[in-house]
Motif scaffolding. Structure first.
Motif, PDB file in Angstrom:
ATOM      1  N   LEU A  37       2.823 -10.722  -2.321  1.00 16.68           N
ATOM      2  CA  LEU A  37       3.478  -9.536  -1.754  1.00 16.68           C
ATOM      3  C   LEU A  37       2.382  -8.507  -1.499  1.00 16.68           C
ATOM      4  O   LEU A  37       1.740  -8.033  -2.448  1.00 16.68           O
ATOM      5  CB  LEU A  37       4.523  -8.965  -2.710  1.00 16.68           C
ATOM      6  CG  LEU A  37       5.167  -7.657  -2.244  1.00 16.68           C
ATOM      7  CD1 LEU A  37       6.005  -7.881  -0.986  1.00 16.68           C
ATOM      8  CD2 LEU A  37       6.026  -7.053  -3.345  1.00 16.68           C
ATOM      9  N   PHE A  38       2.170  -8.199  -0.247  1.00 13.52           N
ATOM     10  CA  PHE A  38       1.076  -7.294   0.112  1.00 13.52           C
ATOM     11  C   PHE A  38       1.499  -6.391   1.266  1.00 13.52           C
ATOM     12  O   PHE A  38       2.113  -6.848   2.228  1.00 13.52           O
ATOM     13  CB  PHE A  38      -0.170  -8.103   0.519  1.00 13.52           C
ATOM     14  CG  PHE A  38      -0.709  -8.933  -0.608  1.00 13.52           C
ATOM     15  CD1 PHE A  38      -1.555  -8.369  -1.556  1.00 13.52           C
ATOM     16  CD2 PHE A  38      -0.349 -10.259  -0.749  1.00 13.52           C
ATOM     17  CE1 PHE A  38      -2.035  -9.127  -2.621  1.00 13.52           C
ATOM     18  CE2 PHE A  38      -0.817 -11.030  -1.805  1.00 13.52           C
ATOM     19  CZ  PHE A  38      -1.665 -10.457  -2.744  1.00 13.52           C
TER      20      PHE A  38
ATOM     21  N   GLY B 207       8.281   2.343   1.290  1.00 11.92           N
ATOM     22  CA  GLY B 207       9.457   1.503   1.083  1.00 11.92           C
ATOM     23  C   GLY B 207       9.341   0.093   1.633  1.00 11.92           C
ATOM     24  O   GLY B 207      10.293  -0.687   1.521  1.00 11.92           O
TER      25      GLY B 207
ATOM     26  N   GLY C  36       7.292  -2.472   0.661  1.00  6.10           N
ATOM     27  CA  GLY C  36       7.262  -3.462  -0.420  1.00  6.10           C
ATOM     28  C   GLY C  36       8.658  -3.688  -0.991  1.00  6.10           C
ATOM     29  O   GLY C  36       9.080  -4.830  -1.204  1.00  6.10           O
TER      30      GLY C  36
ATOM     31  N   ASP D  78       0.274  -8.264 -10.958  1.00  7.93           N
ATOM     32  CA  ASP D  78      -0.902  -7.500 -11.361  1.00  7.93           C
ATOM     33  C   ASP D  78      -0.405  -6.324 -12.210  1.00  7.93           C
ATOM     34  O   ASP D  78       0.602  -5.701 -11.862  1.00  7.93           O
ATOM     35  CB  ASP D  78      -1.592  -6.981 -10.102  1.00  7.93           C
ATOM     36  CG  ASP D  78      -2.916  -6.316 -10.434  1.00  7.93           C
ATOM     37  OD1 ASP D  78      -3.961  -6.906 -10.111  1.00  7.93           O
ATOM     38  OD2 ASP D  78      -2.899  -5.207 -11.015  1.00  7.93           O
TER      39      ASP D  78
HETATM   40  C1  COA Z   1       2.694  -3.383  -4.836  1.00 11.29           C
HETATM   41  C2  COA Z   1       2.929  -3.111  -3.344  1.00 11.29           C
HETATM   42  C3  COA Z   1       3.393  -4.403  -2.683  1.00 11.29           C
HETATM   43  C4  COA Z   1       4.019  -2.032  -3.213  1.00 11.29           C
HETATM   44  O1  COA Z   1       4.320  -1.859  -1.815  1.00 11.29           O
HETATM   45  P1  COA Z   1       4.774  -0.420  -1.224  1.00 11.29           P
HETATM   46  O2  COA Z   1       5.313  -0.633   0.123  1.00 11.29           O
HETATM   47  O3  COA Z   1       3.659   0.530  -1.366  1.00 11.29           O
HETATM   48  O4  COA Z   1       5.922  -0.016  -2.263  1.00 11.29           O
HETATM   49  P2  COA Z   1       7.226   0.878  -1.991  1.00 11.29           P
HETATM   50  O5  COA Z   1       6.893   2.011  -1.101  1.00 11.29           O
HETATM   51  O6  COA Z   1       8.338  -0.017  -1.568  1.00 11.29           O
HETATM   52  O7  COA Z   1       7.496   1.429  -3.457  1.00 11.29           O
HETATM   53  C5  COA Z   1       8.817   1.488  -4.035  1.00 11.29           C
HETATM   54  C6  COA Z   1       8.712   2.212  -5.358  1.00 11.29           C
HETATM   55  O8  COA Z   1       7.899   1.456  -6.271  1.00 11.29           O
HETATM   56  C7  COA Z   1       7.123   2.365  -7.060  1.00 11.29           C
HETATM   57  N1  COA Z   1       5.692   2.207  -6.752  1.00 11.29           N
HETATM   58  C8  COA Z   1       5.131   1.662  -5.646  1.00 11.29           C
HETATM   59  N2  COA Z   1       3.790   1.664  -5.745  1.00 11.29           N
HETATM   60  C9  COA Z   1       3.503   2.221  -6.940  1.00 11.29           C
HETATM   61  C10 COA Z   1       2.292   2.533  -7.617  1.00 11.29           C
HETATM   62  N3  COA Z   1       1.079   2.225  -7.100  1.00 11.29           N
HETATM   63  N4  COA Z   1       2.364   3.109  -8.832  1.00 11.29           N
HETATM   64  C11 COA Z   1       3.550   3.435  -9.374  1.00 11.29           C
HETATM   65  N5  COA Z   1       4.744   3.188  -8.783  1.00 11.29           N
HETATM   66  C12 COA Z   1       4.709   2.573  -7.588  1.00 11.29           C
HETATM   67  C13 COA Z   1       7.569   3.765  -6.686  1.00 11.29           C
HETATM   68  O9  COA Z   1       8.668   4.115  -7.537  1.00 11.29           O
HETATM   69  C14 COA Z   1       8.044   3.574  -5.264  1.00 11.29           C
HETATM   70  O10 COA Z   1       8.992   4.532  -4.869  1.00 11.29           O
HETATM   71  P3  COA Z   1       8.487   5.996  -4.421  1.00 11.29           P
HETATM   72  O11 COA Z   1       7.340   5.832  -3.461  1.00 11.29           O
HETATM   73  O12 COA Z   1       9.724   6.585  -3.799  1.00 11.29           O
HETATM   74  O13 COA Z   1       8.077   6.697  -5.684  1.00 11.29           O
HETATM   75  C15 COA Z   1       1.637  -2.565  -2.657  1.00 11.29           C
HETATM   76  O14 COA Z   1       1.195  -1.439  -3.388  1.00 11.29           O
HETATM   77  C16 COA Z   1       0.513  -3.560  -2.588  1.00 11.29           C
HETATM   78  O15 COA Z   1       0.405  -4.332  -1.630  1.00 11.29           O
HETATM   79  N6  COA Z   1      -0.384  -3.516  -3.603  1.00 11.29           N
HETATM   80  C17 COA Z   1      -1.582  -4.324  -3.622  1.00 11.29           C
HETATM   81  C18 COA Z   1      -1.271  -5.769  -3.829  1.00 11.29           C
HETATM   82  C19 COA Z   1      -0.410  -6.017  -5.031  1.00 11.29           C
HETATM   83  O16 COA Z   1      -0.657  -5.553  -6.139  1.00 11.29           O
HETATM   84  N7  COA Z   1       0.637  -6.819  -4.778  1.00 11.29           N
HETATM   85  C20 COA Z   1       1.481  -7.293  -5.819  1.00 11.29           C
HETATM   86  C21 COA Z   1       0.843  -8.531  -6.311  1.00 11.29           C
HETATM   87  S1  COA Z   1       1.563  -9.012  -7.862  1.00 11.29           S
END
Ligand code: COA
Length: 154
Positions: A84-85, A94, A96, A120
């Protein structure tokens, strides 16, 4: 872009290089992974067999793929969120969470009772917000990770 913008669809094989760019960029937001990824470029892989089998879904806005998720079926029937990236420039909008909801719906429709992930540690708060609970830890090639489960009630 609002959280509801864009749409979800199956990935295509011709966009695997673009998905691998997203994987690489997104993984590097955690500084401790940078050196590992630079030393092991082969770890940045989106298997084409998963794309061909329809296991990879992308979120797209105006022809730009913003993120993707891969879901596998485990031997016990559970579904595993295997990747998931989201593009770093488009995180916290939103995307992810939408990819997780799509994965959960499709896994449930496919008969899975549970969606599991090896997360992670940096992503634990994100998955908790998406309805997963921590059930333990798991070793990975890049260090300790967290095992999390989300039940999928029918
Ligand atoms: C993890 C990941 C997929 C999240 O995707 P995203 O589109 O940024 O997440 P969303 O916007 O849908 O987040 C939904 C909620 O999750 C929580 N959240 C998301 N990222 C967060 C962070 N870095 N720290 C704390 N809470 C987090 C928040 O509550 C967020 O809601 P808010 O923005 O209204 O506060 C993205 O950060 C990513 O690609 N990270 C690097 C790769 C990774 O770690 N992937 C998972 C592998 S296990």
């Amino acid at each position: 872009m609002a959280a509801g913008g864009g749409h979800l669809r199956e990935a295509r094989v011709d966009e695997v290089p673009a998905l691998e760019d997203i994987l690489r960029e997104a993984s590097m937001i955690w500084p401790e992974h940078r050196d590992d990824l630079l030393a092991h470029p082969e770890a940045v892989e989106v298997p084409r067999r998963d794309v061909r089998a329809g296991r990879v879904r992308v979120h797209e806005v105006d022809d730009l793929v913003t993120g993707f998720a891969t879901v596998l079926t485990l031997p016990d029937g559970d579904a595993e969120l295997d990747a998931l990236f989201v593009r770093p420039a488009l995180m916290r909008r939103g995307i992810g969470a939408r990819l997780v909801e799509d994965a959960a719906r499709r896994a449930r429709d496919g008969g899975a009772a549970r969606l599991v992930v090896t997360a992670d540690p940096h992503a634990e708060a994100f998955y908790a917000r998406c309805g997963f609970r921590t059930v333990g830890t798991a070793p990975t090639r890049f260090g300790p990770a967290i095992r999390m489960h989300r039940e999928l009630p029918p």
